[in-house]
Design a protein around this motif. Structure first.
Motif, PDB file in Angstrom:
ATOM      1  N   TRP A 226       0.822  -1.199   0.000  1.00 47.16           N
ATOM      2  CA  TRP A 226       0.000   0.000   0.000  1.00 47.16           C
ATOM      3  C   TRP A 226       0.862   1.257   0.000  1.00 47.16           C
ATOM      4  O   TRP A 226       0.428   2.298  -0.509  1.00 47.16           O
ATOM      5  CB  TRP A 226      -0.941  -0.014   1.198  1.00 47.16           C
ATOM      6  CG  TRP A 226      -1.956  -1.106   1.118  1.00 47.16           C
ATOM      7  CD1 TRP A 226      -2.032  -2.225   1.884  1.00 47.16           C
ATOM      8  CD2 TRP A 226      -3.045  -1.186   0.190  1.00 47.16           C
ATOM      9  NE1 TRP A 226      -3.080  -3.013   1.496  1.00 47.16           N
ATOM     10  CE2 TRP A 226      -3.731  -2.391   0.457  1.00 47.16           C
ATOM     11  CE3 TRP A 226      -3.504  -0.365  -0.838  1.00 47.16           C
ATOM     12  CZ2 TRP A 226      -4.849  -2.781  -0.263  1.00 47.16           C
ATOM     13  CZ3 TRP A 226      -4.616  -0.760  -1.556  1.00 47.16           C
ATOM     14  CH2 TRP A 226      -5.279  -1.948  -1.268  1.00 47.16           C
ATOM     15  N   ASP A 234      -2.709  10.488  -4.086  1.00 47.91           N
ATOM     16  CA  ASP A 234      -3.885  10.169  -3.278  1.00 47.91           C
ATOM     17  C   ASP A 234      -5.075   9.751  -4.134  1.00 47.91           C
ATOM     18  O   ASP A 234      -5.792   8.802  -3.799  1.00 47.91           O
ATOM     19  CB  ASP A 234      -4.264  11.376  -2.419  1.00 47.91           C
ATOM     20  CG  ASP A 234      -3.272  11.609  -1.292  1.00 47.91           C
ATOM     21  OD1 ASP A 234      -2.228  10.916  -1.271  1.00 47.91           O
ATOM     22  OD2 ASP A 234      -3.536  12.478  -0.447  1.00 47.91           O
ATOM     23  N   ASP A 235      -5.281  10.446  -5.255  1.00 50.93           N
ATOM     24  CA  ASP A 235      -6.425  10.115  -6.105  1.00 50.93           C
ATOM     25  C   ASP A 235      -6.250   8.738  -6.741  1.00 50.93           C
ATOM     26  O   ASP A 235      -7.199   7.940  -6.800  1.00 50.93           O
ATOM     27  CB  ASP A 235      -6.584  11.181  -7.195  1.00 50.93           C
ATOM     28  CG  ASP A 235      -7.005  12.522  -6.636  1.00 50.93           C
ATOM     29  OD1 ASP A 235      -7.563  12.536  -5.518  1.00 50.93           O
ATOM     30  OD2 ASP A 235      -6.753  13.549  -7.298  1.00 50.93           O
ATOM     31  N   ALA A 238      -6.778   6.087  -4.058  1.00 56.20           N
ATOM     32  CA  ALA A 238      -8.195   5.957  -3.711  1.00 56.20           C
ATOM     33  C   ALA A 238      -8.954   5.215  -4.809  1.00 56.20           C
ATOM     34  O   ALA A 238      -9.864   4.423  -4.516  1.00 56.20           O
ATOM     35  CB  ALA A 238      -8.800   7.336  -3.484  1.00 56.20           C
ATOM     36  N   GLY A 241      -9.016   1.560  -4.432  1.00 53.56           N
ATOM     37  CA  GLY A 241      -9.726   1.031  -3.277  1.00 53.56           C
ATOM     38  C   GLY A 241      -9.052   1.276  -1.941  1.00 53.56           C
ATOM     39  O   GLY A 241      -9.433   0.656  -0.945  1.00 53.56           O
ATOM     40  N   MET A 242      -8.091   2.163  -1.893  1.00 51.90           N
ATOM     41  CA  MET A 242      -7.350   2.404  -0.665  1.00 51.90           C
ATOM     42  C   MET A 242      -7.973   3.555   0.114  1.00 51.90           C
ATOM     43  O   MET A 242      -8.311   4.597  -0.454  1.00 51.90           O
ATOM     44  CB  MET A 242      -5.889   2.731  -1.013  1.00 51.90           C
ATOM     45  CG  MET A 242      -5.000   3.030   0.171  1.00 51.90           C
ATOM     46  SD  MET A 242      -3.324   3.414  -0.410  1.00 51.90           S
ATOM     47  CE  MET A 242      -2.511   3.753   1.145  1.00 51.90           C
ATOM     48  N   ASN A 243      -8.128   3.370   1.423  1.00 53.22           N
ATOM     49  CA  ASN A 243      -8.545   4.470   2.293  1.00 53.22           C
ATOM     50  C   ASN A 243      -7.279   5.250   2.659  1.00 53.22           C
ATOM     51  O   ASN A 243      -6.573   4.918   3.612  1.00 53.22           O
ATOM     52  CB  ASN A 243      -9.235   3.937   3.545  1.00 53.22           C
ATOM     53  CG  ASN A 243      -9.844   5.037   4.385  1.00 53.22           C
ATOM     54  OD1 ASN A 243      -9.305   6.132   4.481  1.00 53.22           O
ATOM     55  ND2 ASN A 243     -10.978   4.748   5.007  1.00 53.22           N
ATOM     56  N   VAL A 244      -6.987   6.265   1.867  1.00 49.66           N
ATOM     57  CA  VAL A 244      -5.700   6.959   1.952  1.00 49.66           C
ATOM     58  C   VAL A 244      -5.499   7.608   3.312  1.00 49.66           C
ATOM     59  O   VAL A 244      -4.437   7.472   3.926  1.00 49.66           O
ATOM     60  CB  VAL A 244      -5.586   8.017   0.830  1.00 49.66           C
ATOM     61  CG1 VAL A 244      -4.298   8.810   0.981  1.00 49.66           C
ATOM     62  CG2 VAL A 244      -5.634   7.345  -0.531  1.00 49.66           C
ATOM     63  N   ARG A 245      -6.509   8.295   3.791  1.00 50.90           N
ATOM     64  CA  ARG A 245      -6.359   9.026   5.047  1.00 50.90           C
ATOM     65  C   ARG A 245      -6.116   8.079   6.213  1.00 50.90           C
ATOM     66  O   ARG A 245      -5.233   8.311   7.047  1.00 50.90           O
ATOM     67  CB  ARG A 245      -7.614   9.869   5.299  1.00 50.90           C
ATOM     68  CG  ARG A 245      -7.504  10.784   6.509  1.00 50.90           C
ATOM     69  CD  ARG A 245      -8.708  11.718   6.580  1.00 50.90           C
ATOM     70  NE  ARG A 245      -8.590  12.611   7.720  1.00 50.90           N
ATOM     71  CZ  ARG A 245      -8.931  12.289   8.960  1.00 50.90           C
ATOM     72  NH1 ARG A 245      -9.421  11.072   9.210  1.00 50.90           N
ATOM     73  NH2 ARG A 245      -8.799  13.148   9.956  1.00 50.90           N
ATOM     74  N   ARG A 246      -6.890   7.005   6.286  1.00 53.04           N
ATOM     75  CA  ARG A 246      -6.719   6.060   7.393  1.00 53.04           C
ATOM     76  C   ARG A 246      -5.360   5.386   7.332  1.00 53.04           C
ATOM     77  O   ARG A 246      -4.691   5.229   8.361  1.00 53.04           O
ATOM     78  CB  ARG A 246      -7.827   5.003   7.353  1.00 53.04           C
ATOM     79  CG  ARG A 246      -7.746   3.995   8.517  1.00 53.04           C
ATOM     80  CD  ARG A 246      -8.923   3.058   8.508  1.00 53.04           C
ATOM     81  NE  ARG A 246      -8.926   2.219   7.312  1.00 53.04           N
ATOM     82  CZ  ARG A 246      -9.905   1.374   7.015  1.00 53.04           C
ATOM     83  NH1 ARG A 246     -10.965   1.285   7.798  1.00 53.04           N
ATOM     84  NH2 ARG A 246      -9.829   0.629   5.925  1.00 53.04           N
ATOM     85  N   PHE A 247      -4.932   5.007   6.115  1.00 54.21           N
ATOM     86  CA  PHE A 247      -3.630   4.363   5.989  1.00 54.21           C
ATOM     87  C   PHE A 247      -2.500   5.305   6.388  1.00 54.21           C
ATOM     88  O   PHE A 247      -1.559   4.900   7.065  1.00 54.21           O
ATOM     89  CB  PHE A 247      -3.415   3.891   4.550  1.00 54.21           C
ATOM     90  CG  PHE A 247      -2.079   3.228   4.332  1.00 54.21           C
ATOM     91  CD1 PHE A 247      -1.861   1.930   4.760  1.00 54.21           C
ATOM     92  CD2 PHE A 247      -1.035   3.915   3.720  1.00 54.21           C
ATOM     93  CE1 PHE A 247      -0.625   1.314   4.582  1.00 54.21           C
ATOM     94  CE2 PHE A 247       0.201   3.310   3.536  1.00 54.21           C
ATOM     95  CZ  PHE A 247       0.404   2.010   3.960  1.00 54.21           C
ATOM     96  N   ARG A 248      -2.594   6.574   5.989  1.00 50.24           N
ATOM     97  CA  ARG A 248      -1.537   7.525   6.336  1.00 50.24           C
ATOM     98  C   ARG A 248      -1.481   7.753   7.839  1.00 50.24           C
ATOM     99  O   ARG A 248      -0.400   7.816   8.431  1.00 50.24           O
ATOM    100  CB  ARG A 248      -1.756   8.837   5.578  1.00 50.24           C
ATOM    101  CG  ARG A 248      -0.658   9.853   5.821  1.00 50.24           C
ATOM    102  CD  ARG A 248      -0.812  11.078   4.939  1.00 50.24           C
ATOM    103  NE  ARG A 248      -0.310  10.842   3.587  1.00 50.24           N
ATOM    104  CZ  ARG A 248      -1.033  10.934   2.494  1.00 50.24           C
ATOM    105  NH1 ARG A 248      -2.331  11.226   2.575  1.00 50.24           N
ATOM    106  NH2 ARG A 248      -0.502  10.731   1.313  1.00 50.24           N
TER     107      ARG A 248
END
Length: 346
Positions: A226, A234-235, A238, A241-248
């Motif tokens: 990831w 970020d776009d 996303a 299918g990645m939750n960018v904010r939560r992963f960061r």
């Protein structure tokens, strides 16, 4: 692909050998010089009793087992932790200047150490664990404040900016306490801790950062795919299918916990977490699954070598390890930047 994988495996094996060599030298060097062969014989005899016929004195065995070996292992664990957390910080923020202390971890830890040392709050309560525990708690304070305050905003940079601001606040509090409250004896002790070192390393204090490195480091390796996805932007991440904010946020939490565990036993040692990821990336590339193990091993080698140099530079006193890493790391970092930008201009 097979050739590339075998080359990478050979590189990791070479780094493991280099780590064993520098650790042997680290345990060998000191006020009492012990031959490297004796060092490994003593360690081997302790791991497998009866393997070697004892020819060394009990005093030398105590120096190796009780003093220098835990110090060298602590330096290796701290170096690996800072280098790996620095690599993750740079990857998830896409900022080549990010380091493990991004969210004010070092300043928060330093402030708690000042409170314990200067004001005597909780001093001696946990014996040899007092300073490490206080430092780790202090490291977590700016982290959770940054997550609490910056996490309210959708922009990912909010957490980082809040962490930077909190780091400055805690640094100011450290300066205030040292100038207004502390006496000369306290200032000397705190300044040595802030500059970083392994003089207080023990087998007992090695347990926590080692467990943290194994648990958090393994989790980061499993999430390395990831991290690579995040490099698309970020776009793009996303869209996959990645939750960018939560992963960061989770990645920065892991970075700070790993760095906090390292700071708790070694103080604020700089440049390892900033420089080593760049060096590892130069050697193995930027894919996280390759970068993180290489950075960890390089960080361990560099930190053990820096600690050995810190003990050997001056005979009358021990130079803080942070001084060595800054004096050596800063010129190397500038040289790497010069090469990179010169290559881009061509």
């Amino acid at each position: 692909m097979t050739r590339s994988r075998s080359s990478y495996t050979a590189l990791l094996a070479a780094l493991c050998v280099a780590l064993a060599v520098v650790m042997g030298l680290a345990v060998s060097f000191g006020s009492v010089r012990i031959p490297v062969g004796d060092v490994w014989a003593i360690v081997g005899a302790r791991l497998a009793p009866g393997t070697f016929e004892t020819w060394w004195t009990a005093a030398r065995e105590s120096i190796v087992i009780d003093s220098r070996l835990p110090r060298a292992l602590t330096a290796a664990v701290v170096g690996a932790s800072l280098a790996m957390s620095g690599a993750v910080a740079q990857a998830v923020t896409r900022n080549p200047l990010a380091d493990p202390y991004l969210l004010g971890v070092s300043s928060g830890a330093g402030f708690m150490v000042v409170l314990v040392t200067v004001l005597g709050i909780g001093a001696g309560m946990l014996g040899v664990f007092t300073i490490p525990v206080a430092a780790f708690i202090g490291a977590m304070i700016p982290l959770f404040l940054a997550l609490l305050i910056g996490g309210r905003y959708p922009q990912p940079t909010a957490i980082i900016l809040v962490g930077v601001a909190l780091g400055q606040i805690f640094s100011a509090l450290i300066t205030f306490c040292l100038l207004v409250i502390a006496d000369e004896r306290h200032i000397t002790g705190v300044m040595h801790w802030l500059a970083g070192g392994f003089g207080d390393a023990r087998w007992s204090t090695l347990i926590f950062p080692t467990i943290t490195l194994v648990v958090v480091g393994t989790a980061l390796l499993f999430s390395s795919r990831w991290m690579d996805v995040l490099q698309t932007g970020d776009d793009g991440a996303a869209a996959l299918g990645m939750n960018v904010r939560r992963f960061r946020v989770l990645s920065l939490l892991a970075v700070s916990v790993l760095a906090g565990a390292a700071v708790s036993v070694a103080g604020g040692i700089g440049f390892i977490g900033l420089l080593i990821p760049h060096l590892a990336g130069f050697i193995v590339g930027t894919r996280a699954i390759r970068l993180l193990p290489a950075a960890a091993l390089l960080g361990a080698v560099a930190m053990v070598a820096a600690d050995t140099a810190a003990r050997s530079v001056a005979q009358s006193t021990e130079v803080p390890v942070g001084v060595i890493t800054a004096l050596v790391g800063a010129p190397i970092f500038v040289w790497m930047l010069y090469r990179q930008y010169r290559r881009l201009e061509q």
